[in-house]
Design a protein around this motif. Sequence first.
Motif, PDB file in Angstrom:
ATOM      1  N   ASP A 112       0.860  -1.167   0.000  1.00 44.94           N
ATOM      2  CA  ASP A 112       0.000   0.000   0.000  1.00 44.94           C
ATOM      3  C   ASP A 112       0.903   1.226   0.000  1.00 44.94           C
ATOM      4  N   ALA A 113       1.022   1.892  -1.161  1.00 44.96           N
ATOM      5  CA  ALA A 113       1.995   2.980  -1.305  1.00 44.96           C
ATOM      6  C   ALA A 113       1.732   4.119  -0.333  1.00 44.96           C
ATOM      7  N   GLU A 114       0.467   4.456  -0.143  1.00 43.69           N
ATOM      8  CA  GLU A 114       0.145   5.556   0.769  1.00 43.69           C
ATOM      9  C   GLU A 114       0.530   5.212   2.200  1.00 43.69           C
ATOM     10  N   GLN A 115       0.232   3.986   2.608  1.00 45.13           N
ATOM     11  CA  GLN A 115       0.591   3.541   3.950  1.00 45.13           C
ATOM     12  C   GLN A 115       2.108   3.470   4.115  1.00 45.13           C
ATOM     13  N   ASP A 116       2.802   2.990   3.077  1.00 46.60           N
ATOM     14  CA  ASP A 116       4.256   2.887   3.153  1.00 46.60           C
ATOM     15  C   ASP A 116       4.904   4.261   3.281  1.00 46.60           C
ATOM     16  N   PHE A 117       4.396   5.234   2.501  1.00 46.84           N
ATOM     17  CA  PHE A 117       4.961   6.582   2.554  1.00 46.84           C
ATOM     18  C   PHE A 117       4.709   7.209   3.923  1.00 46.84           C
ATOM     19  N   ALA A 118       3.483   7.107   4.420  1.00 46.83           N
ATOM     20  CA  ALA A 118       3.164   7.659   5.737  1.00 46.83           C
ATOM     21  C   ALA A 118       3.971   6.963   6.828  1.00 46.83           C
ATOM     22  N   GLY A 119       4.114   5.630   6.711  1.00 47.71           N
ATOM     23  CA  GLY A 119       4.909   4.903   7.691  1.00 47.71           C
ATOM     24  C   GLY A 119       6.370   5.297   7.644  1.00 47.71           C
ATOM     25  N   GLY A 120       6.881   5.549   6.433  1.00 47.41           N
ATOM     26  CA  GLY A 120       8.263   5.983   6.297  1.00 47.41           C
ATOM     27  C   GLY A 120       8.498   7.338   6.940  1.00 47.41           C
ATOM     28  N   LEU A 121       7.529   8.235   6.832  1.00 45.76           N
ATOM     29  CA  LEU A 121       7.659   9.539   7.484  1.00 45.76           C
ATOM     30  C   LEU A 121       7.727   9.376   9.002  1.00 45.76           C
ATOM     31  N   LYS A 122       6.939   8.436   9.539  1.00 46.56           N
ATOM     32  CA  LYS A 122       6.999   8.182  10.979  1.00 46.56           C
ATOM     33  C   LYS A 122       8.366   7.635  11.376  1.00 46.56           C
ATOM     34  N   GLN A 123       8.961   6.808  10.517  1.00 43.80           N
ATOM     35  CA  GLN A 123      10.296   6.291  10.800  1.00 43.80           C
ATOM     36  C   GLN A 123      11.322   7.427  10.828  1.00 43.80           C
ATOM     37  N   ILE A 124      11.189   8.360   9.906  1.00 40.70           N
ATOM     38  CA  ILE A 124      12.107   9.502   9.874  1.00 40.70           C
ATOM     39  C   ILE A 124      12.002  10.308  11.169  1.00 40.70           C
TER      40      ILE A 124
END
Length: 229
Positions: free
Chosen positions: A196-208
């Motif tokens: 899920d690209a949207e979930q992956d991008f949002a999750g990546g921002l949380k990792q940052i």
Amino acid sequence: METAPPMTEETATLEPPGSIAVIGAGPLGIEAALYGRFLGYNVTLFEAVEVAHSIADRRDQPIPMMPDRCVSPLAKGALDAQAGDDEPKSLPLSIAEWIDRVWLPLTQTDLLRGRLRCPARVSAMELVSAPSDDGDDSDLEDDDVPPDFRLRLAEGETADFEAVIVATGAEGTEIERSFDEPVDYLFTIGRQPTGDAEQDFAGGLKQIVAVYASLGGRADLDLYRPPRG
């Protein structure tokens, strides 16, 4: 999606303008570099092929998320500041527009201009003793000073950094390491996509956010959160 690995020592912090290498100039790599620059870190962004290479072969496809969610507040602020208030702004609808209107321009903003090394493939990394304050790096037994990361590029060049953020997805496993993990000051983001690209991008921002909160020795350091009115 996996979270950024925690520090193994409570004291493993890095104050700006500490040096950070971000490996991979995809969306999350650029976001990680931009986030670090907002905080005042000395960031260098390495990309082996081209900016946003992981999505470049799908340029004709629509962006895989809602247009208003494909740009973080931090990135939008940087782009708006660079463009000026009078220039009309529209959200990208295709991956080509996402690359050409967001990711490439971000590398040319004031915060990231001159900090992208491309093409520059990192082939290996190792730990080396950090130089002392007087420039003498001959003391290899100083346990009070954490080691630096020495990145080896495919062209034979080396570069040393105090922290490294790997944002290359599965390709990050191809970087040879001369040490066992986990290790302080080395982070990996976006390694396990969900599909899920949207979930992956949002999750990546949380990792940052988690990476820089850890480096700052704080429980929370979220520059993406809207300021209180």
